[in-house]
Structure formats: C-alpha cells, structure tokens
Design a protein around this motif. Structure first.
Motif, PDB file in Angstrom:
ATOM      1  N   PRO A   1     -11.138 -20.732   5.100  1.00 57.22           N
ATOM      2  CA  PRO A   1     -11.958 -19.408   4.009  1.00 57.22           C
ATOM      3  C   PRO A   1     -11.137 -18.406   3.703  1.00 57.22           C
ATOM      4  O   PRO A   1     -11.116 -18.167   5.299  1.00 57.22           O
ATOM      5  N   PHE A   2     -11.450 -18.455   2.954  1.00 57.26           N
ATOM      6  CA  PHE A   2     -10.577 -16.538   2.645  1.00 57.26           C
ATOM      7  C   PHE A   2     -11.955 -15.376   2.902  1.00 57.26           C
ATOM      8  O   PHE A   2     -11.783 -14.820   2.727  1.00 57.26           O
ATOM      9  N   SER A   3     -12.978 -16.134   3.159  1.00 54.60           N
ATOM     10  CA  SER A   3     -14.458 -14.892   3.666  1.00 54.60           C
ATOM     11  C   SER A   3     -13.579 -14.662   4.710  1.00 54.60           C
ATOM     12  O   SER A   3     -14.092 -13.710   4.858  1.00 54.60           O
ATOM     13  N   LEU A   4     -13.462 -15.294   5.809  1.00 57.50           N
ATOM     14  CA  LEU A   4     -13.019 -14.635   6.839  1.00 57.50           C
ATOM     15  C   LEU A   4     -11.344 -13.624   7.140  1.00 57.50           C
ATOM     16  O   LEU A   4     -11.068 -12.876   7.695  1.00 57.50           O
ATOM     17  N   TYR A   5     -10.939 -13.206   5.291  1.00 60.50           N
ATOM     18  CA  TYR A   5      -9.991 -12.232   5.907  1.00 60.50           C
ATOM     19  C   TYR A   5     -10.405 -10.896   4.678  1.00 60.50           C
ATOM     20  O   TYR A   5     -11.273 -11.231   3.257  1.00 60.50           O
ATOM     21  N   ALA A   6     -10.208  -9.751   4.721  1.00 64.75           N
ATOM     22  CA  ALA A   6     -10.020  -8.713   3.654  1.00 64.75           C
ATOM     23  C   ALA A   6      -8.849  -9.149   3.446  1.00 64.75           C
ATOM     24  O   ALA A   6      -7.343  -9.733   3.119  1.00 64.75           O
ATOM     25  N   ALA A   7      -8.899  -8.530   1.493  1.00 69.69           N
ATOM     26  CA  ALA A   7      -7.455  -9.188   0.696  1.00 69.69           C
ATOM     27  C   ALA A   7      -6.845  -7.530   0.036  1.00 69.69           C
ATOM     28  O   ALA A   7      -8.054  -6.348   0.232  1.00 69.69           O
ATOM     29  N   GLY A   8      -5.928  -7.832  -0.635  1.00 73.65           N
ATOM     30  CA  GLY A   8      -5.176  -7.144  -0.578  1.00 73.65           C
ATOM     31  C   GLY A   8      -4.430  -7.214  -2.364  1.00 73.65           C
ATOM     32  O   GLY A   8      -3.699  -8.586  -1.992  1.00 73.65           O
ATOM     33  N   TRP A   9      -4.022  -6.644  -3.270  1.00 70.26           N
ATOM     34  CA  TRP A   9      -2.845  -6.480  -4.064  1.00 70.26           C
ATOM     35  C   TRP A   9      -1.694  -5.312  -3.765  1.00 70.26           C
ATOM     36  O   TRP A   9      -2.488  -4.409  -3.664  1.00 70.26           O
ATOM     37  N   PHE A  10      -0.739  -6.077  -4.229  1.00 71.93           N
ATOM     38  CA  PHE A  10       0.471  -4.428  -4.151  1.00 71.93           C
ATOM     39  C   PHE A  10       1.391  -5.190  -5.141  1.00 71.93           C
ATOM     40  O   PHE A  10       0.871  -6.171  -5.256  1.00 71.93           O
ATOM     41  N   ARG A  11       2.242  -3.939  -5.799  1.00 74.53           N
ATOM     42  CA  ARG A  11       3.264  -4.645  -6.543  1.00 74.53           C
ATOM     43  C   ARG A  11       4.014  -3.469  -6.347  1.00 74.53           C
ATOM     44  O   ARG A  11       4.148  -3.026  -5.470  1.00 74.53           O
ATOM     45  N   GLN A  12       5.375  -4.253  -7.007  1.00 76.37           N
ATOM     46  CA  GLN A  12       6.612  -3.486  -6.323  1.00 76.37           C
ATOM     47  C   GLN A  12       7.655  -3.875  -8.237  1.00 76.37           C
ATOM     48  O   GLN A  12       7.536  -5.319  -8.531  1.00 76.37           O
ATOM     49  N   ALA A  13       7.911  -3.316  -8.876  1.00 74.98           N
ATOM     50  CA  ALA A  13       8.591  -2.626  -9.772  1.00 74.98           C
ATOM     51  C   ALA A  13      10.321  -3.029  -9.444  1.00 74.98           C
ATOM     52  O   ALA A  13      10.692  -2.281  -8.305  1.00 74.98           O
ATOM     53  N   PRO A  14      11.464  -2.622  -9.626  1.00 81.22           N
ATOM     54  CA  PRO A  14      12.318  -2.970  -9.456  1.00 81.22           C
ATOM     55  C   PRO A  14      12.829  -1.905  -9.406  1.00 81.22           C
ATOM     56  O   PRO A  14      12.755  -0.727 -10.319  1.00 81.22           O
ATOM     57  N   GLY A  15      13.522  -1.295  -8.049  1.00 83.03           N
ATOM     58  CA  GLY A  15      14.431  -0.278  -7.430  1.00 83.03           C
ATOM     59  C   GLY A  15      13.590   1.012  -6.841  1.00 83.03           C
ATOM     60  O   GLY A  15      13.385   1.833  -6.332  1.00 83.03           O
ATOM     61  N   LYS A  16      11.862   0.552  -6.608  1.00 79.39           N
ATOM     62  CA  LYS A  16      10.641   0.901  -6.332  1.00 79.39           C
ATOM     63  C   LYS A  16      10.241   0.261  -5.405  1.00 79.39           C
ATOM     64  O   LYS A  16      10.241  -0.688  -4.668  1.00 79.39           O
ATOM     65  N   GLU A  17       9.605   1.646  -4.372  1.00 78.80           N
ATOM     66  CA  GLU A  17       9.151   0.775  -2.968  1.00 78.80           C
ATOM     67  C   GLU A  17       8.122   0.296  -3.069  1.00 78.80           C
ATOM     68  O   GLU A  17       6.890   0.755  -4.791  1.00 78.80           O
ATOM     69  N   ARG A  18       6.723  -0.745  -2.451  1.00 80.70           N
ATOM     70  CA  ARG A  18       5.774  -1.778  -2.774  1.00 80.70           C
ATOM     71  C   ARG A  18       4.673  -0.558  -2.634  1.00 80.70           C
ATOM     72  O   ARG A  18       5.162  -0.293  -1.658  1.00 80.70           O
ATOM     73  N   GLU A  19       3.497  -0.830  -3.440  1.00 78.30           N
ATOM     74  CA  GLU A  19       2.653   0.180  -3.571  1.00 78.30           C
ATOM     75  C   GLU A  19       1.597  -0.952  -3.352  1.00 78.30           C
ATOM     76  O   GLU A  19       1.375  -1.398  -4.277  1.00 78.30           O
ATOM     77  N   PHE A  20       0.756   0.104  -3.101  1.00 80.27           N
ATOM     78  CA  PHE A  20      -1.123  -0.061  -2.853  1.00 80.27           C
ATOM     79  C   PHE A  20      -1.543  -0.340  -4.868  1.00 80.27           C
ATOM     80  O   PHE A  20      -1.131   0.728  -5.111  1.00 80.27           O
TER      81      PHE A  20
END
Length: 124
Positions: free
Chosen positions: A28-47
């Motif tokens: 169940p997803f209700s047991l977890y906190a969730a986040g979205w991150f993104r990564q553009a070419p040549g850049k670090e992963r961003e919150f």
C-alpha cells in the motif's frame, strides 16, 4: 517492498500543463512518503516536491512552487504531480521516489525506491 512506475510525460508548449502519475505496486502506497525529482541533461538530480503519507503535508522546490502541485490518492495507490505554466527549463526526466516513512525529504539519497522516470519536454 514497493515498486513505483511513473507515467504522463510528454511534449508540451511553454505555458501548458501536464499531470504526472506515480503508481505503486506490491505494498500500500499509504505506508510511504513520496517525492518527485527531476534531472536535466548534464545537471544533477533536483528536488521538485514531496508529500507525506496521509497527503496532509507537502513541500516544494523553489523553482516550481506556485506552479506545481503534488497530491496523492491512497485508495488508488497513486501520487500525482500537476504541472502548470510549464517553462522550457522544466524539461527533464521526472522521477518518483518512495520512502517507508511518514514524512518526505528533499534529499534524494533518503528515498529507497525509485521509478524509471518519465520524460517531460517543454518547447519554447
């Protein structure tokens, strides 16, 4: 162990909108906190955003606050990212992440489970 899968990415013009979905399988997803991150070419992963287990607490990265909204429907085992007024600089691969905790975090390394990502491309 939970498995998450993102969907909803695509090509959109600047100023347009997209809604990403993150579906959870295995527990169940209700047991977890969730986040979205993104990564553009040549850049670090961003919150981008996170949401707590119940959906009552949300937090956004500065570059998306006021334009993006994170939400969840635990009955559907899904977390969403509504993206409005998209800009060219929002172009990236967007990743959903989950952590077996009540609250989310801005640091990527604190998340245990990751999806494969979905591409969002914003044309200027």
């Amino acid at each position: 162990q939970v498995h998450v899968v993102e969907s909803g990415g695509g090509l959109v013009q600047a100023g347009g909108s997209l809604r990403l979905s993150c579906a959870a399988f295995g527990r169940p997803f209700s047991l977890y906190a969730a986040g979205w991150f993104r990564q553009a070419p040549g850049k670090e992963r961003e919150f981008v955003a996170h949401i707590n287990r119940s959906g009552s607490g949300r937090y956004y990265g500065g570059s998306v606050e006021g334009r993006f909204t994170i939400s969840r429907d635990n009955a559907k085992n899904t977390v969403y990212l509504q993206m409005n007024n998209l800009k060219h600089e929002d172009t990236a691969v967007y990743y959903c992440a989950a952590r077996g905790d009540s609250v989310g975090y801005t640091q990527a390394y604190l998340y245990n489970y990751w999806g494969q990502g979905t591409q969002v491309t914003v044309s200027s």
